[in-house]
Design an enzyme around this catalytic site. Structure first.
Site, PDB file in Angstrom:
ATOM      1  CE1 TYR A 219     -13.424  19.184  88.122  1.00 18.00           C
ATOM      2  CE2 TYR A 219     -14.199  16.975  88.631  1.00 18.00           C
ATOM      3  CZ  TYR A 219     -13.221  17.827  88.165  1.00 18.00           C
ATOM      4  OH  TYR A 219     -12.034  17.301  87.731  1.00 18.00           O
TER       5      TYR A 219
ATOM      6  CB  ALA B 157       9.175  24.499 100.143  1.00 17.05           C
TER       7      ALA B 157
ATOM      8  CB  SER C 188       7.160  22.410 104.098  1.00  9.66           C
ATOM      9  OG  SER C 188       7.919  23.524 103.701  1.00  9.66           O
TER      10      SER C 188
ATOM     11  CG  HIS D 104       5.989  21.034 107.910  1.00  7.93           C
ATOM     12  ND1 HIS D 104       7.306  20.737 107.669  1.00  7.93           N
ATOM     13  CD2 HIS D 104       5.888  22.372 107.866  1.00  7.93           C
ATOM     14  CE1 HIS D 104       7.983  21.851 107.501  1.00  7.93           C
ATOM     15  NE2 HIS D 104       7.144  22.857 107.611  1.00  7.93           N
TER      16      HIS D 104
END
Length: 177
Positions: free
Chosen positions: A102, A139, A121, A93
């Protein structure tokens, strides 16, 4: 029929992941034909509203996703439609796979994720980044440079902290079981 259920086993015990990937696989053929897209329009509208708005998972139907995709928790997931995701990938998640806009209004390319990649995550992979095969990204990492095959990367910006040899990968897989 097996096409629709190619992520079923990977998402065993994950009802939301199974449902989202089944809906995605059902919508995916519409990206290959203008006629099918027109016929499929009511379903594509349902897919967009249900999956993106209600479930908060941005996974456009034209995204290339290999079989065995595992959707961990599936909340706040944003995947740019031009991204490419290999086989047997695990994405948790609050992850973003996106491009860069740009100053002149143009965009960079999108990330390409190899096979057997596990993404933790709250990971951001931004720009024309290539993530190799058999990679684990910790993570909270922010990936702005390519990651080679058989690596573990963490941090902001992400850096490779370990390179796994195939023997070590097999041993690690056995230890995780």
């Amino acid at each position: 029929m097996s096409y629709l259920f190619q992520d079923w086993e990977a998402n065993r015990g994950n009802i939301k992941g199974r449902m989202v990937m089944l809906l995605f696989r059902l919508a995916r053929p519409a990206s290959k034909s203008k006629l099918l897209r027109l016929i499929w329009l009511p379903y594509l509208a349902f897919y967009k509203v249900f999956v993106e708005w209600f479930l908060c998972i941005e996974l456009p139907h034209w995204t290339q996703v290999g079989e065995g995709f595992y959707l961990g928790h599936g909340q706040a997931l944003v995947i740019n439609g031009c991204s490419v995701i290999g086989k047997n990938c695990f994405i948790r998640h609050s992850t973003t796979l996106g491009n860069i806009r740009y100053e002149d209004g143009s965009y960079s390319g999108s990330p390409v994720i190899g096979d057997n990649v596990e993404i933790g995550s709250n990971v951001c992979i931004i720009g024309e980044i290539r993530v190799g095969n058999n990679v684990k990204i910790g993570a909270g990492s922010v990936v702005v440079k390519d990651i080679p095959d058989n690596s573990i990367a963490v941090g902001n910006p992400a850096r490779v902290i370990k390179t796994l040899t195939p023997a070590k990968q097999d041993l690690q897989a056995e230890l995780e079981c």
